[in-house]
Design a protein around this motif. Structure first.
Motif, PDB file in Angstrom:
ATOM      1  N   VAL A 138       0.802  -1.226   0.000  1.00 44.89           N
ATOM      2  CA  VAL A 138       0.000   0.000   0.000  1.00 44.89           C
ATOM      3  C   VAL A 138       0.834   1.275   0.000  1.00 44.89           C
ATOM      4  CG1 VAL A 138      -1.747   1.329   1.273  1.00 44.89           C
ATOM      5  CG2 VAL A 138      -1.917  -1.173   1.153  1.00 44.89           C
ATOM      6  N   LEU A 139       1.798   1.412   0.909  1.00 43.91           N
ATOM      7  CA  LEU A 139       2.457   2.705   1.114  1.00 43.91           C
ATOM      8  C   LEU A 139       3.137   3.270  -0.137  1.00 43.91           C
ATOM      9  CD1 LEU A 139       3.133   4.965   3.078  1.00 43.91           C
ATOM     10  CD2 LEU A 139       5.135   3.660   3.817  1.00 43.91           C
ATOM     11  N   PRO A 140       3.754   2.463  -1.008  1.00 40.20           N
ATOM     12  CA  PRO A 140       4.428   3.059  -2.179  1.00 40.20           C
ATOM     13  C   PRO A 140       3.480   3.644  -3.221  1.00 40.20           C
ATOM     14  CG  PRO A 140       5.218   0.828  -1.714  1.00 40.20           C
ATOM     15  CD  PRO A 140       3.985   1.020  -0.913  1.00 40.20           C
ATOM     16  N   TYR A 141       2.168   3.460  -3.055  1.00 37.50           N
ATOM     17  CA  TYR A 141       1.240   3.792  -4.142  1.00 37.50           C
ATOM     18  C   TYR A 141       0.178   4.821  -3.752  1.00 37.50           C
ATOM     19  CZ  TYR A 141       3.427  -0.598  -5.414  1.00 37.50           C
ATOM     20  OH  TYR A 141       4.358  -1.570  -5.657  1.00 37.50           O
ATOM     21  N   ILE A 142       0.359   5.529  -2.672  1.00 38.57           N
ATOM     22  CA  ILE A 142      -0.670   6.449  -2.203  1.00 38.57           C
ATOM     23  C   ILE A 142      -0.086   7.845  -2.021  1.00 38.57           C
ATOM     24  CG2 ILE A 142      -2.067   4.662  -1.129  1.00 38.57           C
ATOM     25  CD1 ILE A 142      -0.837   5.387   1.565  1.00 38.57           C
ATOM     26  N   ARG A 143      -0.937   8.865  -2.199  1.00 35.29           N
ATOM     27  CA  ARG A 143      -0.501  10.253  -2.079  1.00 35.29           C
ATOM     28  C   ARG A 143      -1.311  11.039  -1.053  1.00 35.29           C
ATOM     29  NH1 ARG A 143       3.260  11.721  -5.781  1.00 35.29           N
ATOM     30  NH2 ARG A 143       3.713  10.170  -7.365  1.00 35.29           N
ATOM     31  N   THR A 144      -2.293  10.405  -0.438  1.00 34.63           N
ATOM     32  CA  THR A 144      -3.020  10.991   0.685  1.00 34.63           C
ATOM     33  C   THR A 144      -3.390   9.870   1.647  1.00 34.63           C
ATOM     34  OG1 THR A 144      -5.248  10.729  -0.250  1.00 34.63           O
ATOM     35  CG2 THR A 144      -4.044  12.766  -0.807  1.00 34.63           C
ATOM     36  N   ALA A 145      -3.748  10.250   2.874  1.00 36.32           N
ATOM     37  CA  ALA A 145      -4.188   9.253   3.846  1.00 36.32           C
ATOM     38  C   ALA A 145      -5.459   8.564   3.380  1.00 36.32           C
ATOM     39  CB  ALA A 145      -4.398   9.927   5.199  1.00 36.32           C
ATOM     40  N   ARG A 146      -6.380   9.318   2.820  1.00 40.54           N
ATOM     41  CA  ARG A 146      -7.633   8.728   2.333  1.00 40.54           C
ATOM     42  C   ARG A 146      -7.356   7.702   1.235  1.00 40.54           C
ATOM     43  NH1 ARG A 146     -13.371  10.173   1.584  1.00 40.54           N
ATOM     44  NH2 ARG A 146     -13.058  11.838   3.098  1.00 40.54           N
ATOM     45  N   GLU A 147      -6.433   8.009   0.330  1.00 44.14           N
ATOM     46  CA  GLU A 147      -6.076   7.039  -0.707  1.00 44.14           C
ATOM     47  C   GLU A 147      -5.561   5.750  -0.099  1.00 44.14           C
ATOM     48  OE1 GLU A 147      -3.397   8.378  -3.709  1.00 44.14           O
ATOM     49  OE2 GLU A 147      -4.644  10.083  -4.293  1.00 44.14           O
ATOM     50  N   GLY A 148      -4.851   5.864   1.022  1.00 44.26           N
ATOM     51  CA  GLY A 148      -4.355   4.662   1.692  1.00 44.26           C
ATOM     52  C   GLY A 148      -5.487   3.763   2.148  1.00 44.26           C
ATOM     53  N   VAL A 149      -6.526   4.358   2.740  1.00 39.31           N
ATOM     54  CA  VAL A 149      -7.691   3.587   3.168  1.00 39.31           C
ATOM     55  C   VAL A 149      -8.337   2.896   1.975  1.00 39.31           C
ATOM     56  CG1 VAL A 149     -10.010   3.747   4.148  1.00 39.31           C
ATOM     57  CG2 VAL A 149      -8.132   5.060   5.171  1.00 39.31           C
ATOM     58  N   LEU A 150      -8.526   3.634   0.898  1.00 40.29           N
ATOM     59  CA  LEU A 150      -9.233   3.069  -0.254  1.00 40.29           C
ATOM     60  C   LEU A 150      -8.421   1.968  -0.938  1.00 40.29           C
ATOM     61  CD1 LEU A 150     -10.693   6.387  -1.728  1.00 40.29           C
ATOM     62  CD2 LEU A 150     -11.896   4.642  -0.394  1.00 40.29           C
TER      63      LEU A 150
END
Length: 553
Positions: A141-153
């Protein structure tokens, strides 16, 4: 089961940074050596196979650089645990959670099933991969997200597609907000945005105690959930609200510091009681519906929430036979507003707590022998690492994020602040192996804890001086380095660290300066740790059971 988490919203923190912090604890009777590394895009796999679940997942081709706290011995997989990526998004994974039989019967864990029999023979059954778990979450997950909300999704989508073999809680933060996700059974999940003026305490127990289904399946401003959560609840009678009752039943009547925004605290907006075919709405209590209330919780989980909130909101009612909240209370709030803004030192202290000032402190003479070992401490012997993830909104993107790191048992260790926008981490934190060596901060801090534990009262003053000195140096290192990057005069006599004066223009130069600052504080901590080890060894040796002096007789 291990780990303890605290989340601090930006308006509840001393400097306006959302703060995510978690102790990673190993299983009872086991050590789990850890190290802090940088994972570059070139090192990130494009096809990932988990060790425990034997699951293969193809990954996107555009990963970001990120920090991680992987196992030093990778025989059970990566276990990246905590990190911040190049977009300054932080992730902590995971807090092991509990559930109940109704949830697990409706949506079982997705566990690895090994092959049985010989291939080609009658009765042969091929192996079946399991779902994703703590071993995998950060890497996936972490290498592919740019916001906290994107991490959840992103994590939510992976959970729905592949399932999981364990119950977990995961935190995401950026410079604006924190989101907390909890898995529900094998494929379902819920997530809630932490109110800005709250802190959240999470022992190993499903924690969210109020959830707005109408928001989650409407504007999704404060709540998110798996796509079929309402159907799952209705079909399996998981809505435990009484007809006509408020959103949380008894808990609503006792809860405190509920947020003023959203529909929190309103009357349930949908059918109560889990009527088959009717989709629930409004506000309900996930802890009641999806969590556990066992005798084990009352010695392992709820006491940790009790002692953390007792320290951070000391003027509430925590002690005595008629106290509003006790170590065995099932209704200690998931989150609340603190009595003052919380500092990094507050976060470190509560994640080191061993019930100081109560009869349950194993190092105190206040309680009986039974009381002193009745409750599971937060500051336990089997900490692997602590990461406090701080994304500072008032600093430029290039040096905004800090990962504060400690190893081994928290009552006896110190924090090292590391800038995360770098290409490498100091060897003292990165080169941990399975071999015990004081060349590694992990092993040095574990040796100190083991020596100090048996002579706590004699040694703790030395520990406290070490913690104060090194934490002050860590803050100074950040201040001086930030000033150098901002163009102020750098350097500060007496701290043991320095920063280049003048504005640094290029990205490479910025990273070099950040790496130099990381090396400087790591070297200072190494020096102070070696000095402390010498003092602790001397005190412990002079207090050995077989000591003898002719003047004793």
């Amino acid at each position: 089961m291990g780990c303890t988490t605290i989340l601090v919203g930006r308006d509840a923190s001393y400097d306006g940074s959302p703060i995510v912090a978690r102790n990673e604890d190993s299983a009872n009777g086991e050590w789990n050596p850890k190290r802090i590394v940088i994972v570059s895009p070139a090192d990130q796999p494009r096809s990932y196979t988990s060790v425990l679940a034997h699951l293969t997942i193809d990954l996107p081709d555009d990963p970001l650089r990120y920090t991680a706290a992987p196992n030093a011995i990778p025989d059970e997989g990566v276990w990246g645990e905590a990190g911040i990526n190049a977009a300054n998004v932080a992730m902590s994974a995971t807090e092991t959670l509990t559930s109940n039989e109704r949830v697990l019967g409706a949506d079982p864990m997705v566990e690895y099933q090994p092959a049985t029999g010989a291939a080609g023979s009658e009765g042969y059954r091929a192996a079946v991969a399991g779902g994703i778990g703590e071993e995998d979450f950060l890497t996936l997950v972490l290498p592919y997200i740019r916001t906290a909300r994107e991490g959840v999704l992103r994590l939510g989508a992976l959970l729905e597609q592949y399932g999981t073999y364990e119950m977990n809680g995961v935190a995401f933060s950026d410079s604006d907000e924190i989101w907390w996700l909890e898995t529900v059974g094998g494929h379902h999940w819920i997530a809630r945005r932490v109110p800005d003026d709250w802190y959240v305490t999470m022992p190993n127990q499903l924690g969210i105690d109020s959830f707005d289904l109408d928001d989650a399946f409407g504007p999704a401003r404060e709540y998110l959930a798996s796509s079929d959560l309402r159907e799952f609840m209705a079909e399996n009678f998981l809505d435990l609200r009484l007809p006509g009752a408020g959103p949380s039943g008894f808990l609503a009547a006792r809860s405190i510091s509920l947020p003023e925004h959203g529909s929190e605290g309103g009357v349930a907006g949908g059918p109560a009681g889990g009527s088959r075919g009717a989709l629930p709405g409004g506000v309900f209590n996930p802890r009641e519906a999806f969590g556990s209330h066992t005798d084990a919780d009352h010695v392992y989980n709820s006491p940790r929430a009790w002692i953390m909130q007792r320290h951070l909101n000391p003027h509430d009612d925590w002690d005595g036979l008629s106290a509003r909240h006790t170590p065995a209370s099932d209704d200690i709030a998931w989150g609340r507003t603190p009595e003052r803004k919380l500092t990094l030192e507050d976060v470190k202290y509560v994640l080191s707590l061993h019930y100081q000032g109560t009869p349950f402190d194993p190092y105190s003479a206040l309680g009986s022998e039974a009381q002193r070992h009745l409750l599971r401490p937060i500051g336990i012997n089997r900490h692997s690492e602590l990461s406090i993830l701080q994304v500072r909104p008032y600093r430029p993107q290039e040096y905004r994020a800090i990962q504060w790191v400690a190893f081994a048992s928290n009552p006896f260790n110190t924090l090292v602040p590391l800038y995360t926008n770098v290409e490498r981490t100091p060897d003292y934190l990165a080169n941990t192996t399975g071999r015990v060596s004081t060349d590694s901060l992990y092993w040095a801090q574990r040796i100190i804890a083991a020596l100090a534990d048996g002579h706590f009262n004699e040694i703790i003053p030395e520990i406290e001086r070490y913690q104060e000195t090194t934490l002050a140096a860590g803050h100074a290192n950040l201040r001086v380095t930030d000033a150098g990057l901002a163009g102020s005069s750098g350097g500060d006599a007496g701290t043991g660290v320095s920063a280049a004066a003048g504005r640094v223009a290029g990205e490479t130069e910025i990273r070099q300066l950040l790496e130099a600052a990381n090396e400087a504080i790591a070297e200072l901590v190494r020096t102070r740790t070696d000095e402390l080890l010498g003092k602790v060894l001397e005190i412990s040796s002079n207090l050995m059971t077989n000591r003898f002096s002719r003047s004793d007789n």
